[in-house]
Design a protein around this motif. Sequence first.
Motif, PDB file in Angstrom:
ATOM      1  N   PRO A  45      10.632  -3.566   9.317  1.00 57.15           N
ATOM      2  CA  PRO A  45       9.959  -2.643  11.177  1.00 57.15           C
ATOM      3  C   PRO A  45       8.373  -2.265  11.051  1.00 57.15           C
ATOM      4  O   PRO A  45       7.896  -2.092   9.579  1.00 57.15           O
ATOM      5  CB  PRO A  45      10.987  -2.008  11.373  1.00 57.15           C
ATOM      6  N   PRO A  46       7.780  -1.837  12.084  1.00 56.45           N
ATOM      7  CA  PRO A  46       5.981  -1.856  12.178  1.00 56.45           C
ATOM      8  C   PRO A  46       6.157  -0.497  11.359  1.00 56.45           C
ATOM      9  O   PRO A  46       7.191   0.822  11.563  1.00 56.45           O
ATOM     10  CB  PRO A  46       6.126  -1.688  13.393  1.00 56.45           C
ATOM     11  N   GLY A  47       5.147  -0.213  10.241  1.00 54.86           N
ATOM     12  CA  GLY A  47       4.743   1.099  10.060  1.00 54.86           C
ATOM     13  C   GLY A  47       5.372   0.939   8.241  1.00 54.86           C
ATOM     14  O   GLY A  47       5.527   2.416   8.348  1.00 54.86           O
ATOM     15  N   MET A  48       5.970   0.156   8.347  1.00 56.75           N
ATOM     16  CA  MET A  48       6.575   0.315   6.446  1.00 56.75           C
ATOM     17  C   MET A  48       5.785  -0.299   5.800  1.00 56.75           C
ATOM     18  O   MET A  48       5.023  -1.236   5.756  1.00 56.75           O
ATOM     19  CB  MET A  48       7.941  -0.798   6.868  1.00 56.75           C
ATOM     20  N   PRO A  49       5.696   0.340   4.634  1.00 54.62           N
ATOM     21  CA  PRO A  49       4.451  -0.001   3.591  1.00 54.62           C
ATOM     22  C   PRO A  49       5.255  -1.355   2.516  1.00 54.62           C
ATOM     23  O   PRO A  49       6.567  -1.457   2.403  1.00 54.62           O
ATOM     24  CB  PRO A  49       4.727   2.011   2.611  1.00 54.62           C
ATOM     25  N   LEU A  50       4.343  -1.555   2.335  1.00 45.86           N
ATOM     26  CA  LEU A  50       4.338  -2.880   1.543  1.00 45.86           C
ATOM     27  C   LEU A  50       3.086  -2.667   1.060  1.00 45.86           C
ATOM     28  O   LEU A  50       2.078  -2.651   0.424  1.00 45.86           O
ATOM     29  CB  LEU A  50       3.624  -4.394   2.297  1.00 45.86           C
ATOM     30  N   GLN A  51       4.145  -2.943  -0.758  1.00 46.10           N
ATOM     31  CA  GLN A  51       3.355  -2.313  -2.169  1.00 46.10           C
ATOM     32  C   GLN A  51       3.053  -3.945  -3.073  1.00 46.10           C
ATOM     33  O   GLN A  51       3.849  -4.576  -3.400  1.00 46.10           O
ATOM     34  CB  GLN A  51       4.390  -1.735  -2.391  1.00 46.10           C
TER      35      GLN A  51
END
Length: 240
Positions: A45-51
Motif C-alpha cells: 500500500p501507499p506509504g509502505m517502506p521498501l528496504q
Amino acid sequence: MPETLSNQAFPFPTAESGAGKIRRMTTAAAIYERLHADIVALKMPPGMPLQEKRIAEEFGVSRTPVREALLRLSEGGLVDIYPQSGTVVSRVPVSAIPEAVVVRKALEGTTVESAAAHATAEDVARLDAIIGRQKAHAAVNNASSFHEEDEAFHEAIAAIAGYPGIWTILKTVKVQIDRARRLTLPVLGRMDNVVGEHVTIRDAIAAHDVAAAREAMIHHLSAVIPDVAELRARYPDYFC
C-alpha cells in the motif's frame, strides 16, 4: 494490507558471453514486474517502506538489480526514493487522475469504434469468454482475478481493433487510476455493474454499431473512474 514479496527463482541465461550483464538485467526486470504488480494491487500500500536489503534477500540477489528496479518504479511514479532516508511506495497523486481519464477515453473510444467496425464472430466469442470468467469471479467476490479479466477485456478490444500498441500505452497512463480503483472493487455490487457495462460494450461490437460502442465505452470509463474525494476521505494516507 500484507506485505508480500516473492522469493521464487527466476530463469537466468547460462551463456558465458556477457552472461553477467544479461543476468543482472533479467533479474532487475523480474523484480520490477513483481513489485509493480504488488504496488498496483495494493498488496504494497501507499506509504509502505521498501528496504533494498530485505528485497535482495527475499529474491536471493544482490542489491544492484533491486536498486535498478526501484529506480524504474520511481520513474513511473510508484515509489519515492529519499536519499539518506529510504524508499517508500508512493501515494496516489490525485492531480494525475483527471488527465489519465481524458487520455483513456480518447484512446479507448478510438479502439472500440474500430473493434465494432471489424469484429468477427471469433472476436466476439473471445469477449464472451472473458465476460464469463468475470461473472465467475464476481460470484465469489474475487476482486483480484476480476481485475485481471477487466484488463483482459480492454486489451482484447484494442487487439480486435488492430491497435494492440494502444493498450501498451494505456497501461502506463492509467496506473494511478488502477491503484485507486482497487479500493472500489470490494464495494457491494460494483463488480456486477462492471460486468453489465462490459456486456453492453460487447453487444454494440457484435452488432457492428460504432456509435453505440463508443457511447457505451465512454459511459463505462466514466463509471469506473473512482470517486477520488470519497476515497481520499476514507483512506487519507493513500493519496496526495
